[in-house]
Scaffold this motif. Structure first.
Motif, mmCIF file in Angstrom:
data_model
loop_
_atom_site.group_PDB
_atom_site.id
_atom_site.type_symbol
_atom_site.label_atom_id
_atom_site.label_comp_id
_atom_site.label_asym_id
_atom_site.label_seq_id
_atom_site.Cartn_x
_atom_site.Cartn_y
_atom_site.Cartn_z
ATOM 1 N N ALA A 38 0.838 -1.226 -0.201
ATOM 2 C CA ALA A 38 0.052 -0.183 -0.035
ATOM 3 C C ALA A 38 0.824 1.364 -0.112
ATOM 4 C CB ALA A 38 -1.048 -0.075 1.269
ATOM 5 N N ALA A 39 1.870 0.965 0.640
ATOM 6 C CA ALA A 39 2.777 2.302 0.715
ATOM 7 C C ALA A 39 3.468 2.625 -0.382
ATOM 8 C CB ALA A 39 3.926 2.154 1.925
ATOM 9 N N ILE A 40 3.814 1.633 -1.021
ATOM 10 C CA ILE A 40 4.569 1.818 -2.603
ATOM 11 C C ILE A 40 3.541 2.336 -3.398
ATOM 12 C CG2 ILE A 40 5.513 0.392 -4.391
ATOM 13 C CD1 ILE A 40 6.763 -1.468 -2.581
ATOM 14 N N ILE A 41 2.449 1.851 -3.633
ATOM 15 C CA ILE A 41 1.415 2.298 -4.367
ATOM 16 C C ILE A 41 0.954 3.898 -4.176
ATOM 17 C CG2 ILE A 41 -1.130 1.944 -5.178
ATOM 18 C CD1 ILE A 41 0.857 -0.330 -6.418
ATOM 19 N N GLY A 81 -4.693 -5.419 2.171
ATOM 20 C CA GLY A 81 -3.578 -5.093 2.890
ATOM 21 C C GLY A 81 -2.226 -6.133 2.330
ATOM 22 N N ASN A 82 -1.260 -6.447 3.207
ATOM 23 C CA ASN A 82 -0.108 -7.167 2.920
ATOM 24 C C ASN A 82 -0.556 -8.654 2.903
ATOM 25 O OD1 ASN A 82 1.769 -5.327 2.252
ATOM 26 N ND2 ASN A 82 3.055 -5.957 3.895
ATOM 27 N N ILE A 83 -1.519 -9.069 3.575
ATOM 28 C CA ILE A 83 -1.690 -10.310 3.493
ATOM 29 C C ILE A 83 -3.288 -10.704 3.436
ATOM 30 C CG2 ILE A 83 -2.387 -10.507 6.282
ATOM 31 C CD1 ILE A 83 -0.778 -13.164 6.350
ATOM 32 N N ASP A 84 -3.803 -12.008 2.994
ATOM 33 C CA ASP A 84 -4.805 -12.221 2.569
ATOM 34 C C ASP A 84 -5.783 -12.309 3.939
ATOM 35 O OD1 ASP A 84 -7.105 -14.438 2.444
ATOM 36 O OD2 ASP A 84 -6.802 -14.089 0.290
ATOM 37 N N SER A 85 -6.877 -11.506 3.692
ATOM 38 C CA SER A 85 -7.577 -11.405 5.030
ATOM 39 C C SER A 85 -7.967 -12.848 5.584
ATOM 40 C CB SER A 85 -9.045 -10.567 4.832
ATOM 41 O OG SER A 85 -9.822 -11.155 4.010
ATOM 42 N N MET A 86 -8.440 -13.855 4.866
ATOM 43 C CA MET A 86 -8.744 -15.242 5.493
ATOM 44 C C MET A 86 -7.620 -15.854 5.945
ATOM 45 S SD MET A 86 -12.057 -14.849 4.920
ATOM 46 C CE MET A 86 -12.661 -16.457 5.277
ATOM 47 N N VAL A 87 -6.394 -15.938 5.159
ATOM 48 C CA VAL A 87 -5.170 -16.216 5.868
ATOM 49 C C VAL A 87 -4.911 -15.468 7.259
ATOM 50 C CG1 VAL A 87 -2.748 -16.881 5.738
ATOM 51 C CG2 VAL A 87 -4.276 -17.261 3.693
ATOM 52 N N ASN A 88 -5.182 -14.455 7.136
ATOM 53 C CA ASN A 88 -4.715 -13.458 8.463
ATOM 54 C C ASN A 88 -5.821 -13.996 9.421
ATOM 55 O OD1 ASN A 88 -5.857 -10.815 9.981
ATOM 56 N ND2 ASN A 88 -3.662 -10.342 9.129
ATOM 57 N N HIS A 89 -7.059 -14.277 9.338
ATOM 58 C CA HIS A 89 -7.940 -14.759 10.194
ATOM 59 C C HIS A 89 -7.884 -15.794 10.732
ATOM 60 C CE1 HIS A 89 -10.568 -10.932 9.317
ATOM 61 N NE2 HIS A 89 -9.549 -10.555 9.833
ATOM 62 N N VAL A 92 -5.073 -23.119 9.520
ATOM 63 C CA VAL A 92 -5.479 -24.184 8.370
ATOM 64 C C VAL A 92 -6.272 -24.893 8.999
ATOM 65 C CG1 VAL A 92 -3.362 -25.778 9.221
ATOM 66 C CG2 VAL A 92 -4.140 -25.680 6.794
ATOM 67 N N SER A 93 -6.547 -25.143 10.519
ATOM 68 C CA SER A 93 -7.659 -25.980 10.856
ATOM 69 C C SER A 93 -8.947 -25.205 11.004
ATOM 70 C CB SER A 93 -7.313 -26.466 12.199
ATOM 71 O OG SER A 93 -6.875 -25.512 13.107
ATOM 72 N N LYS A 94 -8.811 -23.907 10.398
ATOM 73 C CA LYS A 94 -10.074 -23.023 10.526
ATOM 74 C C LYS A 94 -10.498 -22.502 11.738
ATOM 75 C CE LYS A 94 -11.713 -25.206 6.080
ATOM 76 N NZ LYS A 94 -12.823 -25.654 5.406
ATOM 77 N N LYS A 95 -9.275 -22.437 12.641
ATOM 78 C CA LYS A 95 -9.552 -21.795 13.829
ATOM 79 C C LYS A 95 -9.417 -20.357 13.702
ATOM 80 C CE LYS A 95 -8.832 -26.068 16.652
ATOM 81 N NZ LYS A 95 -7.726 -26.583 17.540
ATOM 82 N N ARG A 96 -10.153 -19.388 14.636
ATOM 83 C CA ARG A 96 -10.018 -18.095 14.398
ATOM 84 C C ARG A 96 -8.613 -17.561 15.033
ATOM 85 N NH1 ARG A 96 -10.662 -13.359 12.505
ATOM 86 N NH2 ARG A 96 -12.479 -12.123 12.505
ATOM 87 N N ARG A 97 -7.805 -16.701 14.512
ATOM 88 C CA ARG A 97 -6.702 -15.951 15.074
ATOM 89 C C ARG A 97 -7.017 -14.792 15.912
ATOM 90 N NH1 ARG A 97 -2.313 -18.388 11.900
ATOM 91 N NH2 ARG A 97 -3.152 -18.539 9.736
ATOM 92 N N HIS A 98 -6.503 -14.655 17.195
ATOM 93 C CA HIS A 98 -6.865 -13.451 17.689
ATOM 94 C C HIS A 98 -5.864 -12.562 17.734
ATOM 95 C CE1 HIS A 98 -10.379 -15.557 19.863
ATOM 96 N NE2 HIS A 98 -9.642 -16.799 19.589
ATOM 97 N N LYS A 99 -4.842 -12.414 17.195
ATOM 98 C CA LYS A 99 -3.891 -11.440 16.942
ATOM 99 C C LYS A 99 -3.620 -11.092 15.444
ATOM 100 C CE LYS A 99 -1.333 -12.585 21.299
ATOM 101 N NZ LYS A 99 -0.083 -12.832 21.836
ATOM 102 N N ASP A 100 -3.273 -10.034 15.005
ATOM 103 C CA ASP A 100 -3.130 -9.456 13.850
ATOM 104 C C ASP A 100 -1.739 -8.610 13.906
ATOM 105 O OD1 ASP A 100 -2.941 -8.417 11.324
ATOM 106 O OD2 ASP A 100 -5.160 -7.963 11.262
ATOM 107 N N SER A 101 -0.805 -8.874 13.304
ATOM 108 C CA SER A 101 0.593 -8.244 13.183
ATOM 109 C C SER A 101 0.382 -6.986 12.489
ATOM 110 C CB SER A 101 1.540 -9.136 12.662
ATOM 111 O OG SER A 101 1.933 -10.163 13.615
ATOM 112 N N TYR A 102 -0.548 -6.981 11.645
ATOM 113 C CA TYR A 102 -0.743 -5.663 10.819
ATOM 114 C C TYR A 102 -1.639 -4.650 11.234
ATOM 115 C CZ TYR A 102 1.853 -8.307 7.499
ATOM 116 O OH TYR A 102 2.899 -8.815 6.815
ATOM 117 N N THR A 103 -2.092 -4.722 12.566
ATOM 118 C CA THR A 103 -3.019 -3.768 13.449
ATOM 119 C C THR A 103 -2.325 -3.237 14.649
ATOM 120 O OG1 THR A 103 -4.855 -5.277 12.550
ATOM 121 C CG2 THR A 103 -5.227 -3.830 14.676
ATOM 122 N N PRO A 104 -2.663 -2.255 14.934
ATOM 123 C CA PRO A 104 -1.887 -1.426 16.203
ATOM 124 C C PRO A 104 -2.044 -2.230 17.043
ATOM 125 C CG PRO A 104 -3.017 0.134 14.737
ATOM 126 C CD PRO A 104 -3.375 -1.044 14.221
#
Length: 610
Positions: A38-41, A81-89, A92-104
């Motif tokens: 996003a910064a480059i564009i 953003g830099n990562i696919d939102s579904m991979v971010n969330h 692989v076992s389709k469990k919800r991640r609770h942390k997001d490195s790309y968020t404050p």
């Protein structure tokens, strides 16, 4: 350092802007660093005279957030953003991640699932007649109909689901300016049908010529063989120099993919990374964790001719290597080394594959990559150029900069390419100067049966690399480890292959701390094998481990020493008729079912040693 783009109406007013040309909507926090697409564009647009406002992680339930800058003159640019939102969330076992490195603060839940679609729908609701242009990794890899692992079905091209006007795929520095200048000239977006690196939808293809008609969406949703055939056509048309226009029919619509963008020239690549980036996150934020890995790293190249089957780089960045000049990289490093937080260590100098600094062969510079041949697999092409001297020269120059103590190589080293180099100069320098205690490499597996479906080199070459690595460490009195990345449950990987890998780990006395289960993401050959059970290259059947129990067994076998995995490992060995690996002998993986407290030795951490 450069001034941040406005992220709210107040900052826009402070600049005296009455209107912006584009509103860039992003699923990430606003980080003005060239490791963030996003910064480059945005900097590219700014350098060409366009006004851009940055709408970061908006509340997708509130349409007023999409109206705060007013209607943009030329349109909304939408990215997850830099990562696919579904991979971010999801794991692989389709469990919800609770942390997001790309968020404050690393907090989760700040973007929606399928962010590109949701943001586009909100922008359309805010201004029904605005132009909506999709970009970034999520849009790029979903530009045509694709298997969606999270819903376990084939979804339409994202340009249809998002109700967008145009999609830019791949790396978009050139195409974004072509789009912006065309819109600025007064050309309606519906007429932007001629640009490389773009996808559009239309109801009429009478004016098209020299294109390939893909199977229709209805065909690929009803036939897995048709899906595999469609993917193979797409796979053969990922190179600018030899790709055709692709047309995918839907009921009432056609989705048209133009040729991929041409590779950037070195001057263009240098320019993209030479803008006056602030190199950090917007001051309104608390810490954004994603900056930590890249703040003191340098990107030196783009593209990858390694072509691992589970990697989407061929679809996104392409197989032709583009490299920045030494001067450009040194200029960026010279800014970095005076940062108050710089401790003397450049963390990485690389890209998708660190030790690729030029095209695989001279032919690629004018003819492109061979559609039906790989550069490294199953054997290196006879035309392959193997030369590490330019990369080594760059690393040496960086080592000599003021305030620099060490320059590390942490992005992927292609060990097979390294082994094909008859000159050991780079390997010796790598061992002496550029490893931070452990070198990470990606054999992914050890069974040749599994490796063939991954598109990775065979076991024998990896073992020769390991031997040479430790010989050089011994020669230079270094005590450095190798950390192999390993993958379980890839298409083609059977239980006996997983057991072979466990036996190898036993023999080298290594127990991985982490194991990556194969993750079917859009745009990869392996995902097509996973969904269809077919290898799209020759339509042969492929065994696919989908049963959750078997996948758990394969994963557990790689960490067979962990007491928590005992039952799964035991069951796997019984199922595979490998009772010989249960006992007290030195070759056994686990002990018999007696005195449970003494089954296994303690779980060991650390790098692999010979």
């Amino acid at each position: 350092m450069g001034q941040f783009l406005p992220i709210n109406r107040k900052e826009m007013d402070e600049r005296g802007w009455q209107e912006v040309d584009f509103v860039y909507v992003c699923g990430d926090a606003y980080v003005d660093h060239p490791s963030f697409g996003a910064a480059i564009i945005c900097r590219t647009l700014e350098a060409n005279g366009f006004k851009v406002a940055f709408l970061s992680q908006p509340d997708w339930h509130n349409v007023e957030e999409f109206r705060q800058f007013g209607k943009p003159k030329l349109g909304f640019l939408i990215s997850s953003g830099n990562i696919d939102s579904m991979v971010n969330h999801y794991t692989v076992s389709k469990k919800r991640r609770h942390k997001d490195s790309y968020t404050p603060g690393g907090k989760g839940f700040k973007r929606p699932d399928r962010a590109v679609i949701v943001y586009s729908q909100m922008a359309r609701q805010a201004y029904p007649d605005t132009n909506i242009i999709l970009g970034g990794i999520e849009a790029s890899l979903r530009r045509l109909a694709h298997y969606d692992y999270w819903s376990d079905k084939v979804r339409k091209s994202i340009i249809i689901d998002a109700n967008a006007d145009l999609l830019m795929f791949g790396m978009g520095e050139n195409s974004i300016i072509e789009v912006a200048e065309a819109l600025e000239s007064g050309l309606e977006i519906k007429y932007l049908t001629y640009l490389d690196g773009t996808v559009y939808k239309t109801k009429n293809i009478d004016d098209l010529s020299d294109y390939i008609m893909l199977p229709s969406y209805e065909e690929i949703t009803s036939s897995k063989r048709k899906y595999a055939e469609s993917f193979q056509i797409q796979y053969l048309n990922t190179d600018h120099y030899n790709a055709k226009i692709l047309v995918e029919p839907y009921q009432g619509w056609y989705v048209v993919q133009n040729r991929p963008n041409r590779p950037l020239t070195q001057r263009e690549f240098d320019r993209a990374y030479g803008y006056d980036y602030s190199r950090t996150y917007h001051p309104n934020y608390e810490h954004v964790p994603a900056i930590d890995e890249v703040k003191f790293s340098l990107i030196s190249n783009r593209g990858c001719f390694g072509s691992c089957n589970f990697c989407a780089l061929a679809f996104h960045q392409g197989r032709i290597i583009q490299a920045r000049s030494h001067e450009s990289i040194l200029a960026e490093a010279n800014k970095m080394v005076w940062d108050p937080d710089f401790k003397g260590y450049i963390h990485d100098v690389g890209g998708p594959t660190a030790n690729f600094r030029d095209t695989a062969c001279e032919k690629q510079k004018t003819k492109g990559a061979c559609p039906t041949k790989q550069c490294l697999w199953p054997q290196p092409c006879k035309n392959l150029k193997v030369d590490h001297e330019d990369y080594l020269s760059l690393l040496t120059k960086l080592r000599q900069l003021p305030n620099v103590k060490k320059v590390f190589v942490r992005s992927g080293i292609r060990y097979d390419y390294l082994m094909y180099d008859k000159n050991d100069h780079f390997f010796e320098e790598l061992v002496q100067h550029h490893i931070s205690g452990q070198l990470k490499v990606a054999p992914e597996h050890i069974s040749n049966h599994a490796l063939d479906k991954m598109g990775k080199p065979r076991r024998g070459l990896y073992e020769k690399f390991v031997d040479k690595y430790y010989r050089l460490n011994e020669k230079y009195d270094k005590k450095q480890f190798l950390v192999p990345y390993l993958m379980s449950s890839h298409p083609g990987c059977r239980l006996e292959d997983a057991i072979e890998l466990a036996e190898y780990l036993r023999d080298i006395h290594h127990q991985p701390e982490q194991v990556q289960d194969f993750y079917p993401t859009p745009g990869t050959l392996s995902t097509t094998m996973y969904y269809t059970g077919l290898d799209p290259r020759d339509m042969t059947e492929v065994y696919v481990p989908k049963d959750p129990k078997e996948k758990a067994m394969q994963r557990a076998l790689i960490q067979y020493k962990n007491p928590k995995n005992y039952d799964l490992v035991y069951e796997a060995l019984i199922k595979a008729n490998r009772k010989d690996l249960i006992g007290f002998g030195k070759n056994c993986l686990i002990r018999p079912r007696t005195k449970r407290s003494n089954y296994n030795r303690p779980y060991q951490k650390g790098g692999a040693r010979r």
